[in-house]
Design a protein around this motif. Structure first.
Motif, PDB file in Angstrom:
ATOM      1  N   VAL A   1      45.542  47.471  39.041  1.00  0.00           N
ATOM      2  CA  VAL A   1      44.194  47.156  39.518  1.00  0.00           C
ATOM      3  C   VAL A   1      43.151  47.808  38.617  1.00  0.00           C
ATOM      4  O   VAL A   1      42.091  47.230  38.344  1.00  0.00           O
ATOM      5  CB  VAL A   1      44.007  47.593  40.989  1.00  0.00           C
ATOM      6  CG1 VAL A   1      42.600  47.261  41.475  1.00  0.00           C
ATOM      7  CG2 VAL A   1      45.033  46.902  41.881  1.00  0.00           C
ATOM      8  N   ARG A   2      43.440  49.004  38.117  1.00  0.00           N
ATOM      9  CA  ARG A   2      42.515  49.670  37.196  1.00  0.00           C
ATOM     10  C   ARG A   2      42.325  48.836  35.925  1.00  0.00           C
ATOM     11  O   ARG A   2      41.213  48.702  35.407  1.00  0.00           O
ATOM     12  CB  ARG A   2      43.000  51.079  36.844  1.00  0.00           C
ATOM     13  CG  ARG A   2      42.919  52.060  38.024  1.00  0.00           C
ATOM     14  CD  ARG A   2      43.364  53.461  37.633  1.00  0.00           C
ATOM     15  NE  ARG A   2      42.314  54.136  36.855  1.00  0.00           N
ATOM     16  CZ  ARG A   2      42.361  54.344  35.560  1.00  0.00           C
ATOM     17  NH1 ARG A   2      43.392  53.931  34.849  1.00  0.00           N
ATOM     18  NH2 ARG A   2      41.372  54.964  34.952  1.00  0.00           N
ATOM     19  N   ASN A   3      43.420  48.258  35.408  1.00  0.00           N
ATOM     20  CA  ASN A   3      43.323  47.418  34.210  1.00  0.00           C
ATOM     21  C   ASN A   3      42.494  46.171  34.486  1.00  0.00           C
ATOM     22  O   ASN A   3      41.713  45.729  33.636  1.00  0.00           O
ATOM     23  CB  ASN A   3      44.719  47.014  33.735  1.00  0.00           C
ATOM     24  CG  ASN A   3      45.450  48.160  33.058  1.00  0.00           C
ATOM     25  OD1 ASN A   3      44.834  49.110  32.591  1.00  0.00           O
ATOM     26  ND2 ASN A   3      46.766  48.076  33.010  1.00  0.00           N
ATOM     27  N   VAL A   4      42.655  45.601  35.680  1.00  0.00           N
ATOM     28  CA  VAL A   4      41.861  44.426  36.062  1.00  0.00           C
ATOM     29  C   VAL A   4      40.379  44.783  36.107  1.00  0.00           C
ATOM     30  O   VAL A   4      39.524  44.042  35.614  1.00  0.00           O
ATOM     31  CB  VAL A   4      42.334  43.868  37.424  1.00  0.00           C
ATOM     32  CG1 VAL A   4      41.330  42.862  37.978  1.00  0.00           C
ATOM     33  CG2 VAL A   4      43.705  43.207  37.281  1.00  0.00           C
TER      34      VAL A   4
ATOM     35  N   ASN B   1      46.320  44.662  47.684  1.00  0.00           N
ATOM     36  CA  ASN B   1      45.439  45.346  46.738  1.00  0.00           C
ATOM     37  C   ASN B   1      44.162  45.802  47.429  1.00  0.00           C
ATOM     38  O   ASN B   1      43.534  45.010  48.141  1.00  0.00           O
ATOM     39  CB  ASN B   1      45.037  44.411  45.595  1.00  0.00           C
ATOM     40  CG  ASN B   1      46.230  43.926  44.796  1.00  0.00           C
ATOM     41  OD1 ASN B   1      46.772  44.652  43.982  1.00  0.00           O
ATOM     42  ND2 ASN B   1      46.648  42.696  45.038  1.00  0.00           N
ATOM     43  N   ILE B   2      43.767  47.051  47.193  1.00  0.00           N
ATOM     44  CA  ILE B   2      42.523  47.583  47.741  1.00  0.00           C
ATOM     45  C   ILE B   2      41.627  48.052  46.596  1.00  0.00           C
ATOM     46  O   ILE B   2      42.056  48.826  45.739  1.00  0.00           O
ATOM     47  CB  ILE B   2      42.769  48.769  48.691  1.00  0.00           C
ATOM     48  CG1 ILE B   2      43.592  48.327  49.905  1.00  0.00           C
ATOM     49  CG2 ILE B   2      41.445  49.383  49.148  1.00  0.00           C
ATOM     50  CD1 ILE B   2      43.995  49.471  50.824  1.00  0.00           C
ATOM     51  N   ILE B   3      40.390  47.558  46.588  1.00  0.00           N
ATOM     52  CA  ILE B   3      39.369  48.087  45.680  1.00  0.00           C
ATOM     53  C   ILE B   3      38.401  48.897  46.538  1.00  0.00           C
ATOM     54  O   ILE B   3      37.773  48.356  47.457  1.00  0.00           O
ATOM     55  CB  ILE B   3      38.616  46.964  44.957  1.00  0.00           C
ATOM     56  CG1 ILE B   3      39.571  46.150  44.076  1.00  0.00           C
ATOM     57  CG2 ILE B   3      37.474  47.545  44.105  1.00  0.00           C
ATOM     58  CD1 ILE B   3      38.924  44.931  43.438  1.00  0.00           C
TER      59      ILE B   3
ATOM     60  N   ALA C   1      34.313  39.799  39.925  1.00  0.00           N
ATOM     61  CA  ALA C   1      35.081  39.467  38.725  1.00  0.00           C
ATOM     62  C   ALA C   1      36.510  39.990  38.823  1.00  0.00           C
ATOM     63  O   ALA C   1      37.457  39.338  38.356  1.00  0.00           O
ATOM     64  CB  ALA C   1      34.391  40.038  37.488  1.00  0.00           C
ATOM     65  N   ALA C   2      36.676  41.159  39.445  1.00  0.00           N
ATOM     66  CA  ALA C   2      38.016  41.717  39.610  1.00  0.00           C
ATOM     67  C   ALA C   2      38.843  40.876  40.577  1.00  0.00           C
ATOM     68  O   ALA C   2      40.033  40.621  40.339  1.00  0.00           O
ATOM     69  CB  ALA C   2      37.923  43.157  40.108  1.00  0.00           C
ATOM     70  N   ILE C   3      38.229  40.440  41.671  1.00  0.00           N
ATOM     71  CA  ILE C   3      38.943  39.589  42.638  1.00  0.00           C
ATOM     72  C   ILE C   3      39.434  38.315  41.964  1.00  0.00           C
ATOM     73  O   ILE C   3      40.565  37.861  42.188  1.00  0.00           O
ATOM     74  CB  ILE C   3      38.035  39.261  43.840  1.00  0.00           C
ATOM     75  CG1 ILE C   3      37.801  40.514  44.695  1.00  0.00           C
ATOM     76  CG2 ILE C   3      38.655  38.155  44.707  1.00  0.00           C
ATOM     77  CD1 ILE C   3      36.776  40.338  45.789  1.00  0.00           C
TER      78      ILE C   3
ATOM     79  N   ALA D   1      42.685  51.220  43.973  1.00  0.00           N
ATOM     80  CA  ALA D   1      41.887  51.761  42.871  1.00  0.00           C
ATOM     81  C   ALA D   1      40.475  52.034  43.365  1.00  0.00           C
ATOM     82  O   ALA D   1      39.983  51.366  44.281  1.00  0.00           O
ATOM     83  CB  ALA D   1      41.855  50.794  41.691  1.00  0.00           C
ATOM     84  N   THR D   2      39.834  53.019  42.755  1.00  0.00           N
ATOM     85  CA  THR D   2      38.493  53.438  43.155  1.00  0.00           C
ATOM     86  C   THR D   2      37.510  53.302  42.003  1.00  0.00           C
ATOM     87  O   THR D   2      37.769  53.783  40.900  1.00  0.00           O
ATOM     88  CB  THR D   2      38.495  54.913  43.615  1.00  0.00           C
ATOM     89  OG1 THR D   2      39.303  55.040  44.782  1.00  0.00           O
ATOM     90  CG2 THR D   2      37.093  55.389  43.937  1.00  0.00           C
TER      91      THR D   2
END
Length: 263
Positions: free
Chosen positions: A134-137, A77-79, A238-240, A199-200
Motif C-alpha cells: 500500500v505504501r508503494n501504491v 486494505n486500510i489507508i 488516486a491510491a484507491i 498504511a498511514t
C-alpha cells in the motif's frame, strides 16, 4: 468492500465516494458506525476516527472495535490519515509523510486482540508495521499527481489529549522520532494482528513544542489540514484507483504461525 479509509483530524469528508450509505457493525467491543460508498468501481468504507464532529478524544477511540469491524466487513486494505507535529526540520507544516516506523509511548490503551483466555496470547512481528504494498501504491499516486511526500518517517505516538512538552519532544527527537501524534498506536498494531494491509499518510500541521515559536493550538492543526484537504483527497482517490485488494502480501499472513486471525 475491500478498501477502508480511516480519517484523522480534518479528514471527515466522505463525499469523494458515490452511493454513500450509513452503516453499522456490531463487534465484541461495541457497535461501529461508518459510511460506505464507491469510487472507481470499488466499494470503500469510511470511518472518521474521532467521530463525525470530532467528539472522541484520541485516548478514548475504540480502536479494537474499528479494526474488528473492518475485518468483519471483509476489508483487505486500510489507508489511514493522521495529523502530526514535526520533530524534523525537513518535515514542514503542510508536508505529507509516508510513515514506515513507530515509537510507542501510549500508556493507557489496550494494544492487542489477544489478552489470554479463549483467544490466547500472540506476539505479532512488527518489523515492517506498515504495508509495503500500500505504501508503494501511495508513493506512485503521489508521484503521478506531483504531490511532494516524504517516503520515510518514524511516528511517535503519545496518549494525549494534551500536546507534548518541549522536554518530551527533545527526547523523542533523540530517539529517532520524526513526527508526533496521538492515534497511530494501537491502530497499526491491531491492523497487523488482523492481517490487513495498513498504511498511514501523515500531514504535518505544525512544528512540535519547543520547536514551534508559538504555543500549540488545535485551531492551527485544523487550519493546515483544511489548506491541504484537496491534496489529501486527491492522493487517497488516486491510491484507491491503483489498489488491487487481492494482491498477496506478507501482511495477510502476519499470524500464520498461530493459524491466522480469527474473528
Amino acid at each position: 468492500m475491500k478498501i477502508a479509509i480511516i480519517g484523522g483530524t480534518g479528514v471527515y469528508d466522505p463525499r469523494i465516494l458515490d452511493n454513500i450509505r450509513e452503516m453499522e457493525i456490531a463487534t465484541p467491543y461495541g457497535v461501529v458506525r461508518f459510511k460506505s460508498g464507491e469510487y472507481a468501481g470499488k466499494g470503500v468504507a469510511f470511518i472518521p476516527r474521532h467521530g463525525s464532529s470530532h467528539s472522541i478524544p484520541p485516548h478514548l477511540i475504540n480502536y479494537r472495535a474499528n479494526i474488528w469491524a473492518m475485518k468483519k466487513l471483509g476489508i483487505k486494505n486500510i489507508i489511514a490519515t493522521t495529523a502530526v507535529g514535526s520533530l524534523n526540520l525537513d518535515m514542514k507544516p503542510g508536508d505529507f509523510v509516508l510513515i514506515d516506523q513507530f515509537l510507542d509511548f501510549v500508556k493507557n490503551r489496550t494494544t492487542t486482540f489477544y489478552e489470554g483466555g479463549e483467544r490466547g496470547v500472540v506476539h505479532v512481528d512488527v518489523t515492517t508495521p506498515y504495508c509495503p504494498t500500500v505504501r508503494n501504491v501511495l508513493t506512485d499516486a503521489a508521484n503521478n499527481l506531483g504531490i511532494s511526500i516524504h517516503h520515510h518517517g518514524t511516528y511517535v505516538c503519545t496518549d494525549g489529549p494534551r500536546f507534548e512538552t518541549p522536554a518530551e519532544i527533545k527526547m523523542f527527537a533523540k530517539l529517532g522520532g520524526d513526527v508526533v501524534g496521538m492515534t497511530n498506536v494501537p491502530e497499526v498494531v491491531l491492523a497487523r494482528e488482523a492481517e490487513m494491509c495498513y498504511a498511514t499518510v501523515s500531514m504535518v500541521t505544525n512544528f512540535a513544542a519547543g520547536i514551534s515559536p508559538q504555543p500549540l493550538t488545535h485551531h492551527e492543526v485544523l487550519e493546515t489540514m483544511q489548506a491541504n484537504a484537496e491534496n489529501i483527497k486527491q492522493l487517497i482517490m488516486a491510491a484507491i484507483e491503483r489498489l488491487d485488494a487481492e494482491t498477496d502480501c506478507s501482511c495477510k499472513h502476519a499470524l500464520a504461525e498461530y493459524g491466522g486471525f480469527k474473528l
